[in-house]
Design a protein around this motif. Structure first.
Motif, PDB file in Angstrom:
ATOM      1  N   LEU A  74      35.830  12.673  33.666  1.00 52.05           N
ATOM      2  CA  LEU A  74      35.304  13.944  33.184  1.00 52.05           C
ATOM      3  C   LEU A  74      34.378  13.718  31.988  1.00 52.05           C
ATOM      4  O   LEU A  74      33.312  14.337  31.873  1.00 52.05           O
ATOM      5  CB  LEU A  74      36.476  14.842  32.782  1.00 52.05           C
ATOM      6  CG  LEU A  74      36.254  16.334  32.980  1.00 52.05           C
ATOM      7  CD1 LEU A  74      35.990  16.654  34.450  1.00 52.05           C
ATOM      8  CD2 LEU A  74      37.468  17.110  32.494  1.00 52.05           C
ATOM      9  N   ILE A  75      34.794  12.823  31.106  1.00 55.29           N
ATOM     10  CA  ILE A  75      33.947  12.515  29.940  1.00 55.29           C
ATOM     11  C   ILE A  75      32.601  11.952  30.398  1.00 55.29           C
ATOM     12  O   ILE A  75      31.537  12.344  29.905  1.00 55.29           O
ATOM     13  CB  ILE A  75      34.680  11.517  29.015  1.00 55.29           C
ATOM     14  CG1 ILE A  75      35.892  12.225  28.380  1.00 55.29           C
ATOM     15  CG2 ILE A  75      33.743  10.955  27.958  1.00 55.29           C
ATOM     16  CD1 ILE A  75      36.774  11.321  27.550  1.00 55.29           C
ATOM     17  N   GLY A  77      31.158  12.573  33.174  1.00 51.70           N
ATOM     18  CA  GLY A  77      30.405  13.648  33.807  1.00 51.70           C
ATOM     19  C   GLY A  77      29.718  14.549  32.794  1.00 51.70           C
ATOM     20  O   GLY A  77      28.690  15.164  33.088  1.00 51.70           O
ATOM     21  N   VAL A  78      30.290  14.634  31.588  1.00 49.12           N
ATOM     22  CA  VAL A  78      29.707  15.510  30.572  1.00 49.12           C
ATOM     23  C   VAL A  78      28.691  14.756  29.715  1.00 49.12           C
ATOM     24  O   VAL A  78      27.643  15.298  29.351  1.00 49.12           O
ATOM     25  CB  VAL A  78      30.818  16.129  29.703  1.00 49.12           C
ATOM     26  CG1 VAL A  78      30.209  16.915  28.543  1.00 49.12           C
ATOM     27  CG2 VAL A  78      31.706  17.028  30.542  1.00 49.12           C
ATOM     28  N   THR A  79      28.993  13.510  29.393  1.00 49.34           N
ATOM     29  CA  THR A  79      28.107  12.803  28.456  1.00 49.34           C
ATOM     30  C   THR A  79      26.867  12.209  29.112  1.00 49.34           C
ATOM     31  O   THR A  79      25.776  12.284  28.553  1.00 49.34           O
ATOM     32  CB  THR A  79      28.859  11.671  27.746  1.00 49.34           C
ATOM     33  OG1 THR A  79      29.474  10.849  28.743  1.00 49.34           O
ATOM     34  CG2 THR A  79      29.916  12.220  26.815  1.00 49.34           C
ATOM     35  N   ILE A  82      23.781  14.402  29.332  1.00 46.75           N
ATOM     36  CA  ILE A  82      23.193  14.721  28.020  1.00 46.75           C
ATOM     37  C   ILE A  82      22.336  13.543  27.554  1.00 46.75           C
ATOM     38  O   ILE A  82      21.181  13.713  27.142  1.00 46.75           O
ATOM     39  CB  ILE A  82      24.296  15.046  26.996  1.00 46.75           C
ATOM     40  CG1 ILE A  82      25.036  16.317  27.429  1.00 46.75           C
ATOM     41  CG2 ILE A  82      23.694  15.235  25.605  1.00 46.75           C
ATOM     42  CD1 ILE A  82      26.229  16.680  26.562  1.00 46.75           C
ATOM     43  N   GLY A 107      23.796  12.142  36.208  1.00 46.48           N
ATOM     44  CA  GLY A 107      25.154  12.385  35.750  1.00 46.48           C
ATOM     45  C   GLY A 107      26.120  12.530  36.919  1.00 46.48           C
ATOM     46  O   GLY A 107      27.292  12.163  36.821  1.00 46.48           O
ATOM     47  N   SER A 108      25.620  13.025  38.025  1.00 48.88           N
ATOM     48  CA  SER A 108      26.465  13.199  39.203  1.00 48.88           C
ATOM     49  C   SER A 108      26.592  11.866  39.942  1.00 48.88           C
ATOM     50  O   SER A 108      26.265  10.805  39.390  1.00 48.88           O
ATOM     51  CB  SER A 108      25.871  14.289  40.085  1.00 48.88           C
ATOM     52  OG  SER A 108      26.672  14.495  41.222  1.00 48.88           O
ATOM     53  N   PRO A 142      30.552  18.316  37.357  1.00 47.45           N
ATOM     54  CA  PRO A 142      30.334  18.676  35.944  1.00 47.45           C
ATOM     55  C   PRO A 142      28.923  18.371  35.455  1.00 47.45           C
ATOM     56  O   PRO A 142      28.303  19.202  34.780  1.00 47.45           O
ATOM     57  CB  PRO A 142      31.356  17.810  35.201  1.00 47.45           C
ATOM     58  CG  PRO A 142      32.408  17.520  36.193  1.00 47.45           C
ATOM     59  CD  PRO A 142      31.718  17.438  37.511  1.00 47.45           C
ATOM     60  N   ALA A 143      28.378  17.203  35.818  1.00 43.82           N
ATOM     61  CA  ALA A 143      27.060  16.827  35.319  1.00 43.82           C
ATOM     62  C   ALA A 143      26.000  17.830  35.763  1.00 43.82           C
ATOM     63  O   ALA A 143      25.067  18.140  35.019  1.00 43.82           O
ATOM     64  CB  ALA A 143      26.701  15.434  35.814  1.00 43.82           C
ATOM     65  N   VAL A 146      26.415  20.851  33.528  1.00 42.83           N
ATOM     66  CA  VAL A 146      25.934  20.553  32.168  1.00 42.83           C
ATOM     67  C   VAL A 146      24.401  20.560  32.131  1.00 42.83           C
ATOM     68  O   VAL A 146      23.782  21.190  31.271  1.00 42.83           O
ATOM     69  CB  VAL A 146      26.478  19.179  31.694  1.00 42.83           C
ATOM     70  CG1 VAL A 146      25.751  18.713  30.441  1.00 42.83           C
ATOM     71  CG2 VAL A 146      27.981  19.265  31.459  1.00 42.83           C
TER      72      VAL A 146
END
Ligand SMILES: Nc1ncnc2c1ncn2[C@@H]1O[C@H](COP(=O)(O)O)[C@@H](O)[C@H]1O
Ligand SMILES: Nc1ncnc2c1ncn2[C@@H]1O[C@H](COP(=O)(O)O)[C@@H](O)[C@H]1O
Ligand SMILES: Nc1ncnc2c1ncn2[C@@H]1O[C@H](COP(=O)(O)O)[C@@H](O)[C@H]1O
Ligand code: NA
Ligand code: NA
Ligand code: NA
Lengths: 320, 101, 320, 101, 101, 320
Positions: A74-75, A77-79, A82, A107-108, A142-143, A146
């Motif tokens: 998950l981390i 996917g979020v970072t 960005i 990110g995906s 998530p990516a 985001v």
């Protein structure tokens, strides 16, 4: 084994060679065409099979083993989106929409790249956690969210968020991965056994056929390489190495085996070309598809397939 | 038998837009439509965007003259800028015009 | 075993019976239809699988074993179209274009017939050289080129030769056969093992499905049989027997095993209906497709499948 | 919105000719085209020629009146004799005519 | 080159009717036709009937004006009541008109 | 085992779960679409595979064992549509055409339901007669003919009977079932062995893929449930239970094993959605397809798949 030796081994697998054959077919303008319906069917198969096996494995996994890798994923996917966005804006000078679109892709995750790294590790007989397929599903969405949020904020747009989210979650790749996982989880290993002659044994062979077609699709994008320019080509190779290393490191922190960390690194390094393009085309229509499709399909995917996977395996040695 | 002149409006666009276009056509008031999947082509925009989903679709709808103009204007306004799309209309003769109007 | 017994055995195999079922489906005007995309997919599969296996075998073959059969195959590819052309012009009184078109088909080779003879020999447990698939690829192109040259010379045409040659070599059947072979050669038997559940084990079953469809395609041509006339029907049966015998003899000269000679004979006897029609339709448009497609598909293919293969096996006895 | 009358030229022919036709259409000056694969049919020539490749294709292109005539003449000259082919043109109304001309 | 105005009659209907329609069109006198399989759509009748067979088909035929009217009347009489079907005709220009008449 | 336990076991099989996934995909409006061509290919596969296996088994069955079950099946095929018609007219007050159309569907048989009951019994390791596939073919046609005769008589229509009968017998499901059986019968178990990696081993997996698509197709019909009304929903559940019990009873009279009787009961309980809709749409166009397709696909099929099959197994206990 040396990395160079691993690369050689990997390049000489039927999967990678089939991809090369597909590229050649396009370059020599062969009349070989994969019917679209077959491409669709093969991708349904691959996603469902990955999900099923992941689910059946998950049914025998303790939650205590699973939560840390899930959290790390998950981390990631979020970072990673960005970071990618900042790099693309600052260093590449891309438009907001184009940068966000690319960030969503990088990110995906690419399920086919996941299949390829699995095959690679199996050939080397290196074990990895059975639940990795679950992480594919966790990393996919998530990516994209985001990146879309970044674009909305930067562009000051409103728009129909609920609808975009529903389409994303009901998108075929998530649905098949999660659905397959759910079936595998409930039916268990005994259930998987019943359908193994379709969903387990032929997996590598089907992947080979799919990669033949992927080679043709990717090669059709080669013409666009000039259009996307040098920066994006470099990005399509270096970003995966950065993300891959980051993924391996998080994997090692999460207590994954070395094989598992290689898989997580490869997932982080891979760029989506099923879920992300569909979502981005609808939610960010002003982004130029030539950029994100060419980067994901014609640069990053072949790079990961041929060189990235053995490279991440080599890099993992520094963390274990 | 009574023949009526209607318009056959045709939209050729990215496969990914099929569901959305159809929804919007219905909102504009069409009573029916026909989709031909798996068409391919080239225009001034270059390569079709998303290969995974089949390439383009053709959406056709038989409608009255006024609605035909509305549909064309709608597509122009909402899709011309960002999507690979063309729209054109032909003169068609039908029976049972009440079915389409 | 008597030839008659072999024919019976062969006729009662699922492959041949599936072909018969396809013929029946068309004759009773069933609504059974094979989607074109499935037909395309099955043929991609068959060609790639033949190539892969041939390549993997070739990777373990010494060049000393291989050069003589390869040379004999090349000789077949050059001589059989010339003989066929002369027969068709002199005895059949056909137009130049039609005769050359047919010569291209009968000099070239049918990969499905190759698959059928393989299956036949395996059922009888008769060994044959693993590199025979390579000979399929060698035999496919030369005859087409020879026949087109004959037509060009006889008709005094010029035309875009480079383009025709490129299309021929980049044609899907050559590309898949050679490409598969190349993959098999590099990946070796260990590589083939990985994809065997797709490319080896199900081969006969897929061939059965393909023959079901072939039966329907061939039967649609039956209506044209009257149009093509008695001479072409006789040609479609006798030419294969002549070519088959010639092929067996050259095979025996080349030092092939008896099984290998049967395969080479069958290759010589078979008529192309993938590569040749495509090339001929473009390069010799004035030739009537009813002639060559009906002869190759509706006469020679079923003849070889049902009777020819066991017959060539029987004939091989005279050379060994 | 400004509508313009163009011609929609349609060619239905053997699948094997698709790539070549498209190449030649571009040489004649078309700015875009749409192909529908996997159509089937019968005409006065009898059976479609090569089954392996799917049967026929429909190629459509929106062009100006003059180019429409040129395309039809070109097809007549180069394909009518030896291939299964038909070509026809319809009157179509489009927006953004500069896209096609 | 001599161009002739004919009618392009299009029928969109349930896939299950393809063979029968084609047979009947030939009986009515058409010299050729083209079928596009695998089209889908909605009209006033609701869901397509038999999913198994692909959904709908489009059948097109280039014919003279009189035969066009006959075909439309025939379809109206025999199919409008019980089947999902639409029929319309467009004006088309062809070369070699003798091929179609 | 308790019925409730059997239901649970059955619900947790990959086949049933795949059906559920298909339903969910439609309900969440996923963009997942099975290409029509793949659906067609999978159904060709299933029918042919069922036929092949049935034929190979039949080749080792004595006629003395076979005639009684065959006769009972014929009786089922004639009586169940009559009962269904009377129920639908008297209790349901349906129009003649609609009642006859539904009677045709419920008297005929669903090959996929047959595949499901086979899989269920195999998982429980309960034996059943190998020739049951033959009974599928026997049960498919008579009910359709009986129902059409009823409609013709009641409506006083004449019409082209020969043509309707030809289309019925040449219809793809009969052709593939009977054709497969014929191939299996002649090629025997040794022939089946050759193609087992395609037609035997992957059967359950392919069935799983097919049920995924069936789930989507059925769910698209759910919207029509309101339109068809409560009576038809009840009919779609109760008629199968009645027919199923009747089938089990006739099976026990015919001397079938308990497993065989469960299969025969399931066949009787199942409603056709391939052969019957095609025939009815042509021969009884005035019948509303929403009724028969929705009842067969959206009510009876899921009911049998999830609950009916274990229920019939439980009910069989009362006869053995
Ligand atoms: N002149 C044309 N004639 C026919 N189809 C066209 C034409 N221009 C574009 N198209 C179709 O419309 C799609 C989108 O065009 P474009 O937006 O110009 O890339 C293309 O993929 C073609 O299928
Ligand atoms: N009158 C017609 N109407 C519609 N399509 C036709 C017609 N005639 C021929 N075609 C189409 O054009 C193809 C070639 O026709 P032909 O050259 O007459 O064999 C056929 O396979 C049909 O798909
Ligand atoms: N207004 C329309 N425009 C285009 N196609 C239509 C229209 N109405 C009906 N159709 C097509 O005709 C088929 C049958 O229509 P219906 O009989 O109204 O259900 C539909 O499945 C559509 O493919
Ligand atoms: Na990634
Ligand atoms: Na030959
Ligand atoms: Na029944």
């Amino acid at each position: 084994m040396e990395i160079i030796e691993l690369v050689r081994l990997n390049l000489f697998s039927p999967m990678v060679l089939a991809f090369v054959l597909g590229v050649v077919a396009t370059l020599v303008r062969s009349d070989l065409k994969f019917p679209d319906e077959i491409y669709t069917a093969l991708s349904i198969y691959l996603l469902l099979a990955i999900g099923l096996k992941g689910g059946a494995e998950l049914s025998e996994t303790a939650l205590t083993e699973f939560w840390a890798p899930a959290l790390m994923t998950l981390i990631l996917g979020v970072t990673t989106p960005i970071v990618a966005y900042v790099v693309l804006r600052r260093l590449g000078g891309l438009e907001v929409a184009d940068a966000a679109a690319l960030a969503a892709h990088y990110g995906s995750v690419s399920a086919v790249t996941f299949a390829a790294v699995q095959t690679f590790l199996q050939a080397l007989e290196i074990p990895y956690e059975g639940f990795m397929a679950t992480l594919v599903a966790i990393l996919e969405v998530p990516a994209i969210i985001v990146a879309l949020i970044i674009a909305r904020v930067a562009l000051g747009q409103g728009g129909n968020w609920g609808e975009v989210l529903r389409e994303l979650l009901a998108g075929k790749s998530i649905l098949l991965l999660l659905g397959g996982m759910f079936i595998g989880l409930i039916a268990g290993k005994a259930g998987l056994e019943q359908v193994a002659p379709v969903f387990v044994d032929p997996f590598k062979g089907i992947l080979t056929l799919f990669l033949l077609e992927m080679g043709m699709v990717a090669a059709r994008r080669f013409r666009d390489l000039r259009r996307v320019g040098f920066f994006l080509i470099a990005f399509g190779i270096l970003m995966p190495i950065v993300n891959g290393t980051f993924g391996i490191w998080l994997g090692s922190l999460a207590g994954l085996s070395q094989g598992g960390a290689v898989v997580l690194g490869t997932l982080a390094a891979s760029a989506s070309y099923i879920a992300a393009p569909a979502a981005v085309r609808i939610a960010l229509p002003q982004a130029n598809p030539s950029y994100y499709l060419t980067a994901a399909l014609a640069i990053t995917f072949p790079f990961n397939l041929a060189i990235g996977i053995p490279l991440y395996y080599g890099l993992a040695g520094f963390f274990y | 038998m009574q023949k009526t002149r209607l318009k056959l409006v045709t939209i050729i666009t990215e496969a990914i837009l099929e569901d959305r276009m159809v929804r919007e056509l219905k909102q504009l008031g069409v009573r029916g439509y026909t989709v031909t999947g798996e068409v391919r082509g080239e225009g001034t925009r270059g390569l079709p965007t998303v290969d995974f989903d089949g390439q383009s679709v053709r959406i056709e709808t038989l409608v009255g003259h006024e609605l035909a103009d509305q549909i064309m204007a709608y597509v122009a306004e909402n899709y011309f800028a960002d999507y690979a799309v063309i729209v054109y209309s032909l003169d068609a003769e039908v029976l049972r015009s009440e079915k389409y109007l």
